[in-house]
Write a protein that holds these residues in place. Structure first.
Motif, short mmCIF file in Angstrom:
data_model
loop_
_atom_site.label_atom_id
_atom_site.label_comp_id
_atom_site.label_asym_id
_atom_site.label_seq_id
_atom_site.Cartn_x
_atom_site.Cartn_y
_atom_site.Cartn_z
N GLU A 189 0.82 -1.21 0.00
CA GLU A 189 0.00 0.00 0.00
C GLU A 189 0.85 1.27 0.00
N ASN A 190 1.96 1.24 0.71
CA ASN A 190 2.83 2.42 0.77
C ASN A 190 3.79 2.51 -0.40
N HIS A 191 4.03 1.38 -1.07
CA HIS A 191 4.95 1.35 -2.22
C HIS A 191 4.26 0.63 -3.37
N PRO A 192 3.25 1.27 -3.98
CA PRO A 192 2.47 0.60 -5.03
C PRO A 192 3.28 0.26 -6.27
N TYR A 193 4.43 0.92 -6.47
CA TYR A 193 5.27 0.62 -7.63
C TYR A 193 6.39 -0.35 -7.28
N GLY A 194 6.35 -0.93 -6.08
CA GLY A 194 7.37 -1.90 -5.68
C GLY A 194 8.55 -1.23 -5.00
N HIS A 195 9.60 -2.03 -4.76
CA HIS A 195 10.76 -1.57 -4.01
C HIS A 195 12.06 -1.65 -4.83
N ALA A 196 11.93 -1.86 -6.14
CA ALA A 196 13.11 -2.11 -6.97
C ALA A 196 14.09 -0.95 -6.98
N LYS A 197 13.60 0.26 -6.77
CA LYS A 197 14.47 1.43 -6.88
C LYS A 197 15.53 1.49 -5.78
N VAL A 198 15.35 0.71 -4.73
CA VAL A 198 16.30 0.73 -3.62
C VAL A 198 17.69 0.30 -4.09
N GLU A 199 17.78 -0.47 -5.18
CA GLU A 199 19.08 -0.92 -5.66
C GLU A 199 19.96 0.25 -6.08
N TYR A 200 19.36 1.35 -6.50
CA TYR A 200 20.16 2.51 -6.88
C TYR A 200 20.85 3.11 -5.67
N PHE A 201 20.23 3.01 -4.50
CA PHE A 201 20.86 3.52 -3.29
C PHE A 201 22.13 2.72 -2.99
N SER A 202 22.08 1.42 -3.26
CA SER A 202 23.26 0.59 -3.07
C SER A 202 24.40 1.05 -3.99
N ALA A 203 24.07 1.33 -5.24
CA ALA A 203 25.08 1.77 -6.19
C ALA A 203 25.63 3.15 -5.80
N VAL A 204 24.77 4.03 -5.29
CA VAL A 204 25.23 5.34 -4.82
C VAL A 204 26.19 5.17 -3.65
N LEU A 205 25.84 4.26 -2.73
CA LEU A 205 26.70 4.01 -1.58
C LEU A 205 28.05 3.48 -2.03
N GLU A 206 28.05 2.61 -3.02
CA GLU A 206 29.32 2.07 -3.52
C GLU A 206 30.18 3.18 -4.10
N GLY A 207 29.57 4.07 -4.86
CA GLY A 207 30.32 5.20 -5.41
C GLY A 207 30.91 6.08 -4.32
N ALA A 208 30.12 6.32 -3.26
CA ALA A 208 30.61 7.14 -2.16
C ALA A 208 31.76 6.45 -1.42
N LEU A 209 31.65 5.12 -1.24
CA LEU A 209 32.71 4.38 -0.57
C LEU A 209 34.01 4.42 -1.37
#
Length: 295
Positions: A64-84
C-alpha cells in the motif's frame, strides 16, 4: 532464495576471500601499492554487503505504501558504492603522501605478488559472471558491482606489475606512485557509478538503443491504430516503466482497442522482461502526427 539474492551472497563470499588474500599480500610486503589494492577490496566487500541488502529489499512485492514496488532501492546501493570508492581513494592518497617521504622496499615480494595474482584471477572470473547475471536478472546493484570489480582487476594487474618492478630495480618511488595512480583510477570509477545511479533515482529515460526498440515494437504491434505519442520511459531497478497515448479510429470499439493494447503490452514485456506498461487510448481527433507512426 531468489537467483539475484544467491548471486549477491556469492559475491560477498568472493569479496571476503579476495580481501583475505590481498590483506595477506600487503601484510607480508608492506607495499603502499598493495595497501591501496587491498583497501579497494575493502570497498568491494562493503558494497557487496549493501548490494545484498538492496537485492533482498527490492524483491519485496508492492504494498500500500509502495504501489510501484521496491526495486528502486538498488540505486541507493550503487550510490553508496560510489561514495565508498571516494572515501577509499582519499585514504589511499593519505598513505601515498606518507610513503613518498618514507619509501621502503617491499618484504617477501614474490609471496605477496603470488597471493595478489591469485586474488586478481578470482576477481576477474567472478566479475565476468556477475556482469552477465546482473544483466540477465535486471539488477543495477549487481551490474554496478561487476563494473567496479573489473576496474579492480585492471588496477590490481598494474599494481602487481609495478611492485614486481620495484622489487627488481630498487626504484622505491614507484610504489607510492602506483598507489596514487590506483587512487585516481578508482576516483573516476566512483564518479561514473554515482552519475549512473543518480540518473536512475532521477527517473532518467532508458538508453537510446532501448528506446528505439520500444518505439519499433509499438509501431509494428499497434496495427489498427493511427499513432502513438507522448512516449515516456524510466527504469526502477530491474523494472522498466513505459507509458504513451495510443490514437485509434473514432469508430473503433473499446474491445477492439483493448486487443491492440494487449498485443503491444505482450510484445514489450517479452522484450523488456519486467515491465509496467501504461497506455492511454485516444480518438483520432487527438492525433499529433509527431509521435510513433503505426506501421
Amino acid at each position: 532464495m531468489s537467483p539475484t539474492e544467491r548471486t549477491a551472497w556469492t559475491s560477498l563470499g568472493v569479496g571476503l576471500s579476495v580481501l583475505a588474500l590481498k590483506g595477506a599480500a600487503w601484510w607480508l610486503t608492506g607495499s603502499t601499492a598493495l595497501f591501496a589494492d587491498m583497501l579497494e577490496t575493502v570497498v568491494n566487500v562493503a558494497a557487496a554487503s549493501a548490494a545484498l541488502a538492496a537485492v533482498r529489499y527490492s524483491a519485496m512485492p508492492a504494498d500500500e505504501n509502495h504501489p510501484y514496488g521496491h526495486a528502486k532501492v538498488e540505486y541507493f546501493s550503487a550510490v553508496l558504492e560510489g561514495a565508498l570508492i571516494l572515501v577509499a581513494a582519499s585514504m589511499i592518497l593519505q598513505e601515498v603522501y606518507q610513503a613518498w617521504f618514507r619509501p621502503r622496499a617491499p618484504d617477501q615480494p614474490l609471496v605477496g605478488l603470488a597471493l595478489s595474482a591469485v586474488a586478481t584471477v578470482i576477481n576477474g572470473s567472478w566479475a565476468t559472471v556477475l556482469r552477465r547475471r546482473g544483466k540477465r536478472l535486471g539488477s543495477p546493484a549487481l551490474v554496478a558491482d561487476s563494473h567496479y570489480l573489473m576496474s579492480d582487476v585492471v588496477t590490481s594487474a598494474g599494481v602487481i606489475a609495478g611492485v614486481g618492478l620495484v622489487a627488481a630495480t630498487g626504484l622505491l618511488w614507484l610504489d607510492p606512485v602506483l598507489a596514487g595512480a590506483t587512487a585516481v583510477m578508482i576516483l573516476f570509477s566512483g564518479a561514473r557509478l554515482l552519475r549512473e545511479s543518480v540518473g536512475g533515482l532521477m527517473d532518467e529515460a532508458v538508453r537510446t538503443g532501448e528506446l528505439a526498440n520500444i518505439r519499433n515494437l509499438v509501431s509494428t504491434q499497434a496495427e489498427g491504430a493511427i499513432e502513438a505519442h507522448d512516449l515516456r520511459t524510466r527504469r526502477a531497478g530491474r523494472i522498466t516503466f513505459v507509458e504513451f497515448h495510443l490514437v485509434v479510429p473514432g469508430a473503433m470499439t473499446v474491445a477492439e482497442a483493448h486487443v491492440i493494447t494487449d498485443r503491444i503490452e505482450a510484445a514489450l514485456k517479452e522484450s523488456l522482461g519486467s515491465a509496467v506498461i501504461t497506455i492511454h487510448v485516444e480518438p483520432e481527433g487527438k492525433a499529433k502526427h509527431s509521435g510513433v507512426v503505426v506501421l
